[in-house]
Motif scaffolding. Sequence first.
Motif, short mmCIF file in Angstrom:
data_model
loop_
_atom_site.label_atom_id
_atom_site.label_comp_id
_atom_site.label_asym_id
_atom_site.label_seq_id
_atom_site.Cartn_x
_atom_site.Cartn_y
_atom_site.Cartn_z
N SER A 1 0.84 -1.20 0.00
CA SER A 1 0.00 0.00 0.00
C SER A 1 0.87 1.25 0.00
O SER A 1 2.05 1.21 0.36
CB SER A 1 -0.95 0.00 1.20
OG SER A 1 -0.22 0.07 2.40
N VAL B 1 -3.93 3.28 0.23
CA VAL B 1 -4.57 2.50 -0.84
C VAL B 1 -3.57 1.48 -1.37
O VAL B 1 -2.36 1.69 -1.29
CB VAL B 1 -5.06 3.40 -2.00
CG1 VAL B 1 -6.13 4.37 -1.53
CG2 VAL B 1 -3.92 4.12 -2.68
N PRO B 2 -4.07 0.37 -1.93
CA PRO B 2 -3.15 -0.56 -2.58
C PRO B 2 -2.39 0.15 -3.70
O PRO B 2 -2.96 1.00 -4.40
CB PRO B 2 -4.06 -1.65 -3.14
CG PRO B 2 -5.29 -1.58 -2.31
CD PRO B 2 -5.44 -0.12 -1.95
N ASP C 1 -1.59 -0.70 -6.56
CA ASP C 1 -2.12 -0.90 -7.91
C ASP C 1 -3.53 -0.32 -8.10
O ASP C 1 -4.20 -0.62 -9.07
CB ASP C 1 -2.10 -2.38 -8.28
CG ASP C 1 -2.98 -3.23 -7.38
OD1 ASP C 1 -3.53 -2.72 -6.38
OD2 ASP C 1 -3.12 -4.43 -7.67
N THR C 2 -3.97 0.54 -7.19
CA THR C 2 -5.29 1.16 -7.31
C THR C 2 -5.34 2.04 -8.56
O THR C 2 -4.45 2.85 -8.80
CB THR C 2 -5.61 2.02 -6.07
OG1 THR C 2 -5.60 1.20 -4.91
CG2 THR C 2 -6.96 2.71 -6.19
N SER C 3 -6.40 1.87 -9.35
CA SER C 3 -6.57 2.70 -10.54
C SER C 3 -7.40 3.93 -10.19
O SER C 3 -8.11 3.95 -9.18
CB SER C 3 -7.26 1.92 -11.65
OG SER C 3 -8.62 1.68 -11.32
N GLN D 1 -11.06 3.12 -9.92
CA GLN D 1 -11.37 2.45 -8.64
C GLN D 1 -11.47 3.48 -7.52
O GLN D 1 -12.35 3.39 -6.67
CB GLN D 1 -10.29 1.42 -8.30
CG GLN D 1 -10.32 0.18 -9.16
CD GLN D 1 -9.11 -0.70 -8.93
OE1 GLN D 1 -8.00 -0.24 -8.67
NE2 GLN D 1 -9.32 -2.01 -9.04
N LEU D 2 -10.55 4.44 -7.51
CA LEU D 2 -10.57 5.47 -6.48
C LEU D 2 -11.83 6.31 -6.58
O LEU D 2 -12.46 6.63 -5.57
CB LEU D 2 -9.32 6.35 -6.60
CG LEU D 2 -9.12 7.34 -5.46
CD1 LEU D 2 -8.70 6.61 -4.18
CD2 LEU D 2 -8.07 8.37 -5.82
N LEU E 1 -14.63 4.26 -5.16
CA LEU E 1 -14.47 4.16 -3.72
C LEU E 1 -15.00 5.41 -3.02
O LEU E 1 -15.63 5.34 -1.97
CB LEU E 1 -13.00 3.95 -3.36
CG LEU E 1 -12.66 3.85 -1.89
CD1 LEU E 1 -13.25 2.57 -1.29
CD2 LEU E 1 -11.16 3.86 -1.70
N SER F 1 -1.49 5.89 -12.72
CA SER F 1 -1.03 5.10 -11.59
C SER F 1 -0.60 6.06 -10.50
O SER F 1 -0.17 7.18 -10.78
CB SER F 1 0.12 4.18 -12.01
OG SER F 1 1.20 4.93 -12.51
#
Length: 70
Positions: A4, A16-17, A19-21, A24-25, A28, A54
Amino acid sequence: MPSSITITVDGLAESVPQDTSLPQLILLHQAQHKDLIVEINGRFVHPREYEQVSFAQGDRVELIHPAFGG
């Protein structure tokens, strides 16, 4: 399991992880809106570029909902 990172979203630190795109954010934060404006580190991100974004440690993300009207 991805590591993270900590980014700042709308002024608040968030883990956040790695690899969060960006899409996705946005999901969320329930920020889906046709007129949403996204800035990362003070730079505008065009919606067609969302999938290529990224995140790196310390990035500053602003999810801006413009208010139209008068």
